[in-house]
Design an enzyme around this catalytic site. Structure first.
Site, short mmCIF file in Angstrom:
data_model
loop_
_atom_site.label_atom_id
_atom_site.label_comp_id
_atom_site.label_asym_id
_atom_site.label_seq_id
_atom_site.Cartn_x
_atom_site.Cartn_y
_atom_site.Cartn_z
N LYS A 32 0.84 -1.21 0.00
CA LYS A 32 0.00 0.00 0.00
C LYS A 32 0.88 1.26 0.00
O LYS A 32 2.09 1.17 0.25
CB LYS A 32 -0.90 -0.01 1.23
CG LYS A 32 -0.15 0.22 2.53
CD LYS A 32 -1.06 0.10 3.74
CE LYS A 32 -0.24 0.26 5.01
NZ LYS A 32 -0.94 -0.22 6.20
N TYR A 41 16.79 30.77 4.87
CA TYR A 41 15.68 31.61 5.33
C TYR A 41 15.83 31.92 6.82
O TYR A 41 16.19 31.05 7.61
CB TYR A 41 14.35 30.88 5.14
CG TYR A 41 13.85 30.87 3.71
CD1 TYR A 41 13.62 32.07 3.02
CD2 TYR A 41 13.61 29.68 3.06
CE1 TYR A 41 13.16 32.05 1.71
CE2 TYR A 41 13.14 29.65 1.75
CZ TYR A 41 12.93 30.84 1.08
OH TYR A 41 12.48 30.82 -0.21
#
Ligand code: PLP
Length: 399
Positions: A37, A291
């Site tokens: 999955k 940043y």
């Protein structure tokens, strides 16, 4: 084809070896239903599922209908268990692609019956598995004795002339590790009770399945599950996921965290996440990077740029905390991870050059970064670390 130098290598030989080891870890009476999955936990189901089929897997487990259709396209042989029920518009694909859905809600039976009748399918021609809720409170019909009405009202829906056939009964344990702690286990008791009811109502499913990687590699309670199945004349399957991809769960045992240890040797991580240095620069002491200038050089500092950021699944919580491997050495992540890029400090690693291969997850030389390590730094679990690697990172099969 993506030419950006960030990719994940999927070692098919490691997957094969892990699957073989898991098969050996189970007694011969126990079957395996390997889980592919979530795109094989981020490893690319189209690469992994055929390997498992070639190794003899009779079943594969997926989440949604779309995943089932994708896996069916590359795996004609195995049965494909659709583990999340059925929703409107999916029953036709379930039939067309021979998927085996897990059911527990009456509307799911309505959808499947309707689609089967439209196709003119005869009685008992569409196999389904029923989920029993043994404590997850997520999917499944309740196994509580005082609330058996849901189960009781579902069972007649599998009687002739229904096109549905109750081929399997399954549950998903809320605490697979709790299975290790001895005979007192409410989850197993509830499963046993529900199974008794199903058999009393005259149904004869073929399969019982429960338990994940932990149950398989460690579980003394495998024995109880197995006797439950044998007493009911059912075949038992366990459903390993994480261990296929090379990681074992940790669990609390006598207050101590430990790895499950009784598969020797342990499984090998299948995925190695790589990138390359695309730029280099030198900062003087006091200069910042990234940043918000959260990284400040304390000395003359050599920085390398990698074109992998949080949009690729590199968790931003690794900013100023995690590291990658370059030339076999750890290079700390310097400053904030950006959407598409990150910067690492290579001051301590002589000779780093543009084009050098960096490992973000996995082994390089004598060192490795495991999904557990990243999970601990980012407050999550290795399952999420593996599934979070972005769709835009190509998965490349290697032997
Ligand atoms: C994901 C899943 C598994 C596999 O669990 P692991 O801990 O990865 O081994 C087994 N059963 C069901 C129903 C699942 O959803």
């Amino acid at each position: 084809m993506s030419t950006r130098p960030v990719w994940a290598e999927i070692s098919l030989s490691s997957l094969r070896a892990n699957y073989r080891r898991l098969c050996q870890a189970a007694p011969p009476e126990i079957g395996l239903l390997p889980i592919v999955k979530a795109n094989a936990y981020g490893h690319d189901a189209r690469l992994c599922a055929p390997v498992l089929e070639a190794e003899g897997a009779q079943w594969l487990g997926v989440t949604g209908c779309e995943e089932g259709v994708r896996v069916r396209a590359v795996c004609p042989g195995p049965k494909i268990l659709l583990m999340s029920g059925v929703w409107e518009g999916e029953a036709e694909a379930v039939i067309a692609h021979r998927l085996t859905p897990i059911v527990w809600e009456p509307y799911q039976l309505d959808l499947l019956e309707e689609a089967a009748r439209q196709k003119g399918m005869g009685p008992a021609s569409l196999p389904v598995h029923m989920e029993i809720d043994t404590g997850m409170a997520r999917q499944g019909t309740s196994a509580h004795a005082e609330d058996a009405s849901a189960l009781r009202s579902l069972l007649p829906r599998f009687n002739a002339p229904s096109p549905l056939r109750l081929e399997g009964v399954m549950t998903h344990f809320s605490s697979p590790a709790a299975l290790l702690s001895g005979a007192e286990n409410a989850q197993l008791d509830r499963l046993a009770q529900a199974l008794r009811r199903i058999l009393e109502s005259g149904h004869r499913p073929e399969w019982l399945h429960a338990g994940n990687s932990s149950t398989l590699v460690a579980g003394p309670d495998r024995a109880r599950l197995l006797s439950l199945a044998i007493d009911a004349h059912l075949r038992l399957m366990l459903r390993p996921g994480l261990a296929l991809y090379g990681y074992l769960d940790r669990f609390t045992c006598d207050g101590k965290r430990s790895f499950l240890e009784n598969t020797a040797p342990p499984p090998e991580p299948v995925l190695t996440w790589k990138s390359r240095v695309t730029s280099l620069r030198t900062l003087r002491a006091g200069e910042s990077a990234g940043y918000d200038a959260t990284f400040i050089a304390r000395r003359t500092t050599r920085l390398a740029l990698l074109p992998a950021g949080y949009a690729d699944g590199l968790n931003r919580l690794l900013s100023n905390r995690g590291h990658v491997l370059l030339r076999g050495e750890p290079a700390p992540i310097a400053g904030r991870i950006s959407m598409d890029q990150s910067v690492v400090d290579v001051t301590e690693i002589p000779g780093v050059a543009i084009g050098d291969e960096a490992v973000l997850l996995g082994r390089q030389g004598d060192r490795s970064i495991s999904a557990w390590e990243i999970a601990e730094l980012t407050g999550t679990i290795p399952w999420e670390v593996l599934c979070s690697i972005g769709a835009r990172v190509p998965r490349i099969a290697v032997e």
